[in-house]
Design a protein around this motif. Structure first.
Motif, mmCIF file in Angstrom:
data_model
loop_
_atom_site.group_PDB
_atom_site.id
_atom_site.type_symbol
_atom_site.label_atom_id
_atom_site.label_comp_id
_atom_site.label_asym_id
_atom_site.label_seq_id
_atom_site.Cartn_x
_atom_site.Cartn_y
_atom_site.Cartn_z
ATOM 1 N N HIS A 87 -8.065 -3.077 -3.393
ATOM 2 C CA HIS A 87 -6.818 -3.035 -3.120
ATOM 3 C C HIS A 87 -6.819 -5.024 -3.006
ATOM 4 C CE1 HIS A 87 -4.995 0.680 -0.682
ATOM 5 N NE2 HIS A 87 -5.392 0.577 -1.841
ATOM 6 N N PRO A 88 -6.213 -5.743 -3.138
ATOM 7 C CA PRO A 88 -6.162 -7.415 -3.303
ATOM 8 C C PRO A 88 -6.141 -7.476 -1.758
ATOM 9 C CG PRO A 88 -3.722 -6.516 -4.151
ATOM 10 C CD PRO A 88 -4.874 -5.410 -3.887
ATOM 11 N N ILE A 89 -6.291 -8.447 -1.124
ATOM 12 C CA ILE A 89 -5.834 -9.038 -0.034
ATOM 13 C C ILE A 89 -5.307 -10.079 -0.368
ATOM 14 C CG2 ILE A 89 -7.179 -10.323 2.246
ATOM 15 C CD1 ILE A 89 -9.755 -9.174 1.720
ATOM 16 N N TYR A 90 -4.245 -9.974 0.787
ATOM 17 C CA TYR A 90 -2.914 -10.684 0.649
ATOM 18 C C TYR A 90 -2.745 -11.679 1.884
ATOM 19 C CZ TYR A 90 -1.075 -9.953 -4.230
ATOM 20 O OH TYR A 90 -0.162 -10.253 -5.773
ATOM 21 N N VAL A 91 -1.444 -12.576 1.835
ATOM 22 C CA VAL A 91 -1.267 -13.989 2.890
ATOM 23 C C VAL A 91 0.084 -13.897 2.972
ATOM 24 C CG1 VAL A 91 -1.937 -15.771 4.091
ATOM 25 C CG2 VAL A 91 -3.777 -15.036 2.821
ATOM 26 N N ARG A 92 0.359 -13.202 4.465
ATOM 27 C CA ARG A 92 2.244 -13.426 4.328
ATOM 28 C C ARG A 92 1.985 -14.291 5.004
ATOM 29 N NH1 ARG A 92 4.605 -8.277 5.781
ATOM 30 N NH2 ARG A 92 4.302 -7.585 4.016
#
Length: 415
Positions: free
Chosen positions: A22-27
């Protein structure tokens, strides 16, 4: 002002790659609005600690990814601190632009704004402004450009860099390098201040760099002809035609109070019958567009009649054969010498002579003088009209006579 900025990192299952990572996302969430971006780091779902928002373990891979995520988090926090320090209106867009290093606005430069102002002013010549006003702003622009080159070694300056030091430095430059007097310097700075006001009105500047600039205009002693000098000018026989014409037009201004440009623009249409059945001048001052209605005195009427068939008047449809202001002033110096008048005679001296010697000194109320001069307020008239010593003496003689009469009447009543 502190803004609530929420940073949330997570492993995004919907964007899993072919290996199941899974890609690590920043919100980022600010004021209820949010955006997301990928860190471009992938991780096995079982190795992601959602509570701590970091990769589990102490492997080389974990240390590398966690170190990167810390740098992202630190940069986001630093962006928030900088924007709050700048008192910026922090929105999601401004925050992300600052984080990504994008400029949220084009840096505005002073000279294009100044040039745009002058261009618009030029288009309004004859409508709201006189030609001379545009010329003065063009000179102000040139002085501003020269100052920037002199002080900063460049052709322009960002308005964000204009501060109190810029303004006081400009003042000092005008006085020392350009050898401008106090009033000329203040007028150039005043023109510059108009450009600053445009920047402030448009929200391009947040503070006024001129707010503490407190230099004032110095009152100038204005020349006017005394009654004796005016009489000499009227009676002097001048045989040189060019000088005789200029003398007459100057006298016309002495007995009407009109400025050079207003005399030059007069036509027969400006001569009307007034409320008293006599001939008046009915015009508007070019400088202020203020109406000016002036009863014609005998001397002024004689001059109009003298030149009613002059070729220049017929060709140009003007009331009087007025030459350029520069030529008129040059000839007035010769006329002053011929008449033995030891004053620097300029055309504007006639306007002051009307205000002081012709009207106020002969008992015309200052309110009437102000109206004839086309002034918007009496304070302006007071700069033109100096009460002469003879007027003060006459007024005091009248006062003495009144007091003496009252004293005699009192004695008669009590005796």
């Amino acid at each position: 002002m502190s803004h609530q900025v929420t940073i949330y990192m997570y492993a995004r299952a919907s964007k899993a790659n072919s290996a199941g990572q899974h890609p690590i996302y920043v919100r980022i969430t600010i004021q209820g609005k949010r955006t997301e971006f990928s860190t471009k780091k992938f991780i096995s779902p079982s190795k992601w600690d959602q509570k701590k928002m970091k990769m589990k373990g102490n492997t080389e891979e974990a240390r590398s990814i966690n170190s990167y995520l810390d740098s992202v988090r630190n940069k986001l926090t630093q962006t928030q601190v900088v924007l709050e320090y700048q008192a910026a209106n922090m929105t999601l867009d401004t925050f992300m632009n600052a984080y990504q290093g994008k400029s949220t606005h084009r840096e505005r430069m002073l000279i294009p704004i100044f040039k745009d102002h002058n261009k618009k002013l030029k288009a309004l010549i004859g409508i709201e402004y006189a030609k001379g006003t545009h010329g003065r702003y063009e000179i102000s622009l040139k002085h501003t450009q020269d100052y920037i080159r002199f002080q900063y070694g460049t052709d322009d300056i960002a308005i964000s860099q204009i501060d109190h030091a810029f303004v006081t430095g400009y003042d000092f430059y005008l006085r020392t390098e350009r050898l401008c007097g106090n009033n000329t310097t203040v007028k150039y700075i005043k023109n510059f201040q108009k450009i600053i006001k445009i920047c402030l009105a448009n929200g391009w500047m947040t503070s006024d760099p001129c707010i503490n600039y407190k230099v004032k205009l110095q009152e100038i002693e204005r020349n006017f002809l005394t009654e004796e000098e005016l009489e000499t000018l009227v009676e002097k026989q001048i045989n040189i035609e060019r000088l005789a014409v200029v003398r007459d037009i100057f006298l016309f201004s002495c007995f009407t109070g009109l400025a050079y440009i207003d005399v030059k623009q007069l036509t027969s249409d400006n001569i009307v019958k007034g409320i008293d059945g006599q001939l008046w001048i009915d015009t508007k001052r070019q400088k202020t567009s203020t109406p000016s209605r002036i009863p014609l005195l005998r001397t002024a009427l004689d001059i109009i009649q003298k030149y009613q068939d002059h070729p220049k008047c017929n060709n140009e449809n003007t009331l009087l054969p007025v030459s350029s202001n520069q030529k008129m002033n040059a000839y007035l110096k010769e006329i002053a010498a011929i008449c033995g008048i030891r004053k620097e005679l300029t055309f504007h001296c006639a306007r002051h002579t009307f205000a002081t010697t012709v009207t106020l000194s002969n008992g015309v109320p200052i309110e009437s003088v102000s109206k004839m001069l086309g002034h918007k307020n009496i304070r302006t008239t007071q700069h033109y009209a100096k009460i002469t010593d003879s007027k003060v003496a006459n007024d005091m003689d009248n006062l003495k006579a009144i007091i003496e009469s009252q004293h005699i009447n009192h004695i008669k009543r009590t005796s």
